[in-house]
Design a protein around this motif. Structure first.
Motif, mmCIF file in Angstrom:
data_model
loop_
_atom_site.group_PDB
_atom_site.id
_atom_site.type_symbol
_atom_site.label_atom_id
_atom_site.label_comp_id
_atom_site.label_asym_id
_atom_site.label_seq_id
_atom_site.Cartn_x
_atom_site.Cartn_y
_atom_site.Cartn_z
ATOM 1 N N ARG A 149 0.831 -1.218 0.000
ATOM 2 C CA ARG A 149 0.000 0.000 0.000
ATOM 3 C C ARG A 149 0.860 1.261 0.000
ATOM 4 O O ARG A 149 0.529 2.254 -0.657
ATOM 5 N N LYS A 150 1.984 1.224 0.693
ATOM 6 C CA LYS A 150 2.878 2.372 0.728
ATOM 7 C C LYS A 150 3.466 2.636 -0.647
ATOM 8 O O LYS A 150 3.561 3.786 -1.090
ATOM 9 N N THR A 186 0.670 4.075 -2.943
ATOM 10 C CA THR A 186 0.435 5.492 -2.663
ATOM 11 C C THR A 186 1.540 6.355 -3.270
ATOM 12 O O THR A 186 1.283 7.419 -3.843
ATOM 13 N N GLU A 225 1.031 6.481 -7.008
ATOM 14 C CA GLU A 225 -0.107 7.335 -7.346
ATOM 15 C C GLU A 225 0.291 8.807 -7.303
ATOM 16 O O GLU A 225 -0.147 9.609 -8.138
#
Length: 375
Positions: free
Chosen positions: A83-84, A87, A90
């Motif tokens: 997830r890091k 992010t 993104e």
């Protein structure tokens, strides 16, 4: 813009998405990719434990064991912090889309994008070539040998048909292993290139501040607002580099320790080898280590050097002609630019070409010591 559609990072992201290391993990991809590679690495450690005595075999097995442990660790870190990473990607994609709209910075963006994509693709091809060398080397030496030395408890790995099965399996696992190792280096390099684009964009913004507010047709308030935006963008770039550093710093420390030691050992093995095939293979191993390490240190050094240039770009401008509030803001940017943005080894030492040179010097010093003791 989806992260896989961002041109500068798209090549590496697509590889990770294919193997399900980003977004929703798929067990089927893990079962044919990283899990068998991790099991292979366990058997490599068992072989390393049982191969004491033969210096040549010990060094080569040690090299492959460390290499595979490194790529397993890279992939584990990526999956655990999935997830890091998403992010972060993104944020890169969003900023890339904004920079594309800037006509003045677009040529720089396109130039670094081409360079990043070429680097990512060439790294994959280089990894494929070196991997092909890994798996074909045993075919050119006398006797039976596997591409990667392994010990399976209770099994004779050199007996038929176990040998043939393990050989084919190791040839196959070389492909997912390459995809676990190479994209991480390319990800680091392309993200540092994007940091250089952002630094160039900041310098371009600062360069738009005119010598004379009257000639520019803008009020001091307008210039002050533009300068505040430059300050915010500078902080954004600093945060970007810090986020990138948090994703790679500990793995850089591992590579600094492990591959510096392996470079010394491989140089020693090269000096005592008397087989042409073995010398060629050791040369390819050394080239792979140096190319990967140089990619890390050179790009980190570029970020550091260019970030120091932010203060120079302001000081060489027309700051004496600005109003006092604007000059104070410029002083803040100059003061912050004296602390360069840097990627660090284990959050301790900045990664620079000077640091890379010291690593080579230390490795060579230990090599000469080993050589003297051996003689």
């Amino acid at each position: 813009m989806l992260i896989e559609e961002c041109p500068i990072i798209g090549v590496n992201v697509k590889v990770w998405l294919f193997w399900s290391y980003l977004r929703r993990p798929r067990l089927s991809r893990f079962l044919v990719g990283c899990i068998p590679v991790a099991v292979l690495n366990v058997f490599q450690f068992l072989k390393l434990y049982s191969s004491w005595g033969d210096m040549s075999e010990l060094i080569i097995n040690g090299y492959f064991t460390v290499l595979y442990f490194n790529l397993v660790l890279r992939t584990s870190f990526l999956v655990i912090n999935r997830r890091k990473f998403e992010t972060f990607f993104e944020g890169v994609a969003a900023e890339y889309k904004l920079l594309e709209k800037n006509d003045e910075i677009r040529p720089v963006l396109e130039r670094y994008t081409r360079r990043g994509r070429m680097l990512s693709i060439s790294n994959l091809w280089l990894g494929a070539f070196i991997s092909a060398c890994f798996v074909t080397y045993p075919l050119f030496v006398p006797g039976r040998g596997l591409p990667y030395g392994v010990t399976v408890p209770g099994v004779d790995v050199l007996a038929t048909p176990t040998y043939e099965v393990l050989f084919v399996l190791q040839v196959y696992l070389t492909f997912p292993a390459c995809c676990m190792y190479i994209p991480f280096t390319s990800f680091y390099a392309t993200c540092t290139l994007f940091a250089l684009v952002q630094i160039a964009a900041l310098k371009q913004r600062l360069g738009r501040l005119q010598l004379d507010t009257a000639v520019a047709g803008r009020s001091p308030g307008t210039l002050f607002a533009e300068l505040k935006e430059c300050l915010k963008y500078h902080k954004q770039i600093i945060q970007y580099v810090q986020d990138l550093n948090s994703l790679v710093t500990h793995l850089c420390l591992l590579e600094f320790l492990s591959f510096g030691m392996m470079l010394c050992a491989l140089l020693f093995l090269l000096s005592i080898s008397n087989q042409l095939a073995q010398m060629i293979m050791i040369g390819s191993y050394i080239f792979m280590i140096l190319s990967q390490m140089f990619a890390f240190y050179w790009h980190a050094n570029e970020v550091l050097e260019q970030s120091l240039g932010i203060g120079d770009a302001i000081y060489n401008g027309a700051w004496p002609d600005y109003d006092e509030p604007i000059r104070k803001k410029l002083v803040l940017i100059i003061a912050r630019a004296q602390r360069p943005m840097s990627i660090k080894v284990g959050n301790v030492y900045p990664m620079t070409l000077e640091m890379f040179q010291k690593l080579l010097n230390v490795s060579y010093s230990y090599f000469t010591l080993l050589r003297r003791v051996y003689n």
